[in-house]
Each structure stands twice: as structure tokens, then as C-alpha cells.
Design a protein around this motif. Sequence first.
Motif, PDB file in Angstrom:
ATOM      1  N   ASN A   1     -28.348 -23.816  -2.559  1.00  0.00           N
ATOM      2  CA  ASN A   1     -28.243 -22.428  -3.019  1.00  0.00           C
ATOM      3  C   ASN A   1     -29.548 -21.925  -3.640  1.00  0.00           C
ATOM      4  OD1 ASN A   1     -25.505 -22.455  -2.290  1.00  0.00           O
ATOM      5  ND2 ASN A   1     -24.890 -23.247  -4.291  1.00  0.00           N
ATOM      6  N   SER A   2     -30.640 -22.592  -3.325  1.00  0.00           N
ATOM      7  CA  SER A   2     -31.936 -22.246  -3.910  1.00  0.00           C
ATOM      8  C   SER A   2     -32.314 -20.789  -3.654  1.00  0.00           C
ATOM      9  CB  SER A   2     -33.020 -23.159  -3.331  1.00  0.00           C
ATOM     10  OG  SER A   2     -34.309 -22.728  -3.726  1.00  0.00           O
ATOM     11  N   GLN A   3     -32.877 -20.165  -4.674  1.00  0.00           N
ATOM     12  CA  GLN A   3     -33.329 -18.782  -4.581  1.00  0.00           C
ATOM     13  C   GLN A   3     -34.853 -18.687  -4.679  1.00  0.00           C
ATOM     14  OE1 GLN A   3     -31.107 -16.126  -4.088  1.00  0.00           O
ATOM     15  NE2 GLN A   3     -29.654 -17.798  -3.774  1.00  0.00           N
TER      16      GLN A   3
ATOM     17  N   ALA B   1     -31.728 -17.241 -12.103  1.00  0.00           N
ATOM     18  CA  ALA B   1     -32.902 -17.892 -12.695  1.00  0.00           C
ATOM     19  C   ALA B   1     -32.772 -19.410 -12.582  1.00  0.00           C
ATOM     20  CB  ALA B   1     -33.045 -17.473 -14.156  1.00  0.00           C
ATOM     21  N   LYS B   2     -31.590 -19.932 -12.848  1.00  0.00           N
ATOM     22  CA  LYS B   2     -31.348 -21.372 -12.739  1.00  0.00           C
ATOM     23  C   LYS B   2     -31.535 -21.851 -11.298  1.00  0.00           C
ATOM     24  CE  LYS B   2     -28.011 -21.507 -16.558  1.00  0.00           C
ATOM     25  NZ  LYS B   2     -26.568 -21.621 -16.902  1.00  0.00           N
TER      26      LYS B   2
ATOM     27  N   LYS C   1     -33.367 -14.491 -24.317  1.00  0.00           N
ATOM     28  CA  LYS C   1     -32.383 -15.551 -24.048  1.00  0.00           C
ATOM     29  C   LYS C   1     -32.663 -16.221 -22.698  1.00  0.00           C
ATOM     30  CE  LYS C   1     -28.471 -13.630 -26.665  1.00  0.00           C
ATOM     31  NZ  LYS C   1     -27.105 -13.055 -26.546  1.00  0.00           N
ATOM     32  N   LEU C   2     -32.960 -15.406 -21.698  1.00  0.00           N
ATOM     33  CA  LEU C   2     -33.231 -15.959 -20.367  1.00  0.00           C
ATOM     34  C   LEU C   2     -34.494 -16.810 -20.373  1.00  0.00           C
ATOM     35  CD1 LEU C   2     -32.387 -12.895 -18.082  1.00  0.00           C
ATOM     36  CD2 LEU C   2     -31.096 -15.019 -18.276  1.00  0.00           C
ATOM     37  N   ASN C   3     -35.504 -16.353 -21.045  1.00  0.00           N
ATOM     38  CA  ASN C   3     -36.753 -17.114 -21.131  1.00  0.00           C
ATOM     39  C   ASN C   3     -36.564 -18.413 -21.900  1.00  0.00           C
ATOM     40  OD1 ASN C   3     -38.725 -15.550 -19.683  1.00  0.00           O
ATOM     41  ND2 ASN C   3     -38.650 -14.032 -21.322  1.00  0.00           N
ATOM     42  N   ALA C   4     -35.765 -18.374 -22.969  1.00  0.00           N
ATOM     43  CA  ALA C   4     -35.529 -19.565 -23.782  1.00  0.00           C
ATOM     44  C   ALA C   4     -34.714 -20.609 -23.034  1.00  0.00           C
ATOM     45  CB  ALA C   4     -34.811 -19.179 -25.074  1.00  0.00           C
TER      46      ALA C   4
ATOM     47  N   VAL D   1     -39.936 -15.429 -13.320  1.00  0.00           N
ATOM     48  CA  VAL D   1     -40.454 -14.370 -14.182  1.00  0.00           C
ATOM     49  C   VAL D   1     -39.305 -13.423 -14.504  1.00  0.00           C
ATOM     50  CG1 VAL D   1     -42.018 -12.394 -14.336  1.00  0.00           C
ATOM     51  CG2 VAL D   1     -42.754 -14.512 -13.191  1.00  0.00           C
ATOM     52  N   ILE D   2     -39.097 -13.157 -15.774  1.00  0.00           N
ATOM     53  CA  ILE D   2     -38.035 -12.253 -16.206  1.00  0.00           C
ATOM     54  C   ILE D   2     -38.635 -10.879 -16.506  1.00  0.00           C
ATOM     55  CG2 ILE D   2     -36.172 -11.854 -17.853  1.00  0.00           C
ATOM     56  CD1 ILE D   2     -35.821 -14.379 -16.123  1.00  0.00           C
TER      57      ILE D   2
END
Length: 307
Positions: A23-25, A48-49, A71-74, A82-83
Motif C-alpha cells: 500500500n506504499s504511497q 504519511a505512514k 502532530k503529523l511531523n512529531a 513533507v507536511i
Amino acid sequence: MATFTQKFRTTSYPTISSHNPLNSQVGRTVLVTGGSDGIGFAIASAFAKAGASRVIILGRRQEALRVAADKLNAARSRNETVIMTFACDITSLPSIESTWQSIAAAGIAVDVLVLNAGNVKFGLVSEDITAAWTAFEINVLANLRVAKLFFGQIVASSGKKILINISTCSIHSSPAPFQAAYAASKIGFANLVQNLADELSVDKAQIVSIHPGAVLSETVRAKGYDENSLPWDDASLPSDFCVWLSTDSAKFLHGKFVWANWDADELLERKSEIKSSPGMLRIGLQGAGFLDVTTMFDQIKDRVVRN
């Protein structure tokens, strides 16, 4: 409860997991509307995961977007993703256009669009027609504008475009007490998305609508629900399901409406049946056979082209 598979999932599992290499993005840019909290934030986190090169979240409140990005970056275990955030009010056409212009100016092509933002106001249509119409302006018109600009991006994408519409089981719940405007507006857009899929081949665009399950999000809490109200689904279910839906494994669901709770492995086992049944998992009339008017409209299209 609408069941299509024997297993009714309430949390993520290996087939749909954002950690599953299948399921890689990697290499993709993903944009999630209404991504600063709730299901939208969980979806952004899942992509992101899964290694997306870039995850863009849209929301109305700048501070909420900042908190979400932090939160996403942490939470990132790697630094590949990149967020990005954009304050965008999807009810405003100038705001939507400005956002897409900013994305294009940065040389970015969005590969996956998750339409999660919407109006969830409940009430009686007979008592508040204005509120009912607002539901249509947001859930149909605003989302259609975002989708149109997605497919009309200036910066070309290297692969096909993926559109995932976060819908609701209310569109096929009958009756739906106090949800008439919400359900009708959501079914209106789901029908538009369904027909858009008929206009675009799955090699150019992969389009699907989903019911995300019963997740105790901030929006749901605001309606007065709490941990004891229902047997809630984990937010990992719809978020990872969206990741899986964006892969080639799920291309047989192009133009369909599915529940995140339905087991992906069982759906795959029924792939041939689903692909060969044009009315299956599509919006229609309960209790009546599927009506295929393709031939009639092909004749109309031919006349239009000739003229």
C-alpha cells in the motif's frame, strides 16, 4: 447495519494497513480537505505512514492546521513526507481557487484527493429550509468545485488521479431521522462522483465513495455522543482503508460505494462479480432492477458530437 462481507471490521488489519509495503504511497502527493482533526486528520496521518512524498491538509482555522501539522511531523518515523497546510474555506470559490493556484505555483501536482470536509447539521427540513440548502451548498457544490480543480490542475501528475469521497451510510438509510438534508446532500454528491467515474476511465482516474464507519470524532462528540453511545470503530479503519483504496488493488471499486467496515480480502474475492454487475454497490432504487440507459445516452452523445 449494511453487510456485504462476512467479516465486519472495526479496526485496521494487514491487507489495508498503511504499514503494508503493498500500500506504499511513495512518490505521491495527497491532499485531504477537513484534515486538521477527526477522520480527516487520521487519513492524513495514514498516508504519511504509507510514505507519501507530501501530505497537504486543508482547513478553515490556521491554528488548528498548525497543531495538526505539528502532530503529523512529531509522529513521523522517517523524514520523507513533507507536511503542508493551507487555510481554505471550501464554501468560498475564491478561497478554493487561491489554494489550488498556490499549490500549482509551488510546482506541485496532487495525485490523491480525499474529500472529507462537509456539513453535518441535523434537523427537520420542514423547520429550516435555509440550513437544508446550506448542506447542499457545502456537501455538493463546494466539493464539486474542489474536485473540478483537482482534475484540471495545471501541473501534470505522473500517474492517474485518485479521488476518495468520504460519504455516509445515511445515503442508503431509510428512514434517516433528523438527517434528511444531510443524507440528501451526501447522496447527491455521491451520485455525482459515481457518474464522474463513468466519464473517466479507471486508467486515468480511480474514484470511490465510502462510509467511514462509526468513529467518535470531534464532530460526532459535538453532536452529544460519547464513548458509551455506540460500539465505536477505531479511526485507523477508515484511514487505512483510504490508503488501500488508492492502490491498483482496489481499482475494481472505481465508481462504487463501499463501507470501510467491509473486509477488503472478501471484496477482492468478489472482484469479478462486482466488476461484471454494473448496478452493484452503486446508488439506485431499492427493490427494483438495475436500469441501464447507456445505449440511449450513447445515441444522444453521438448527435451532440455531430452537431
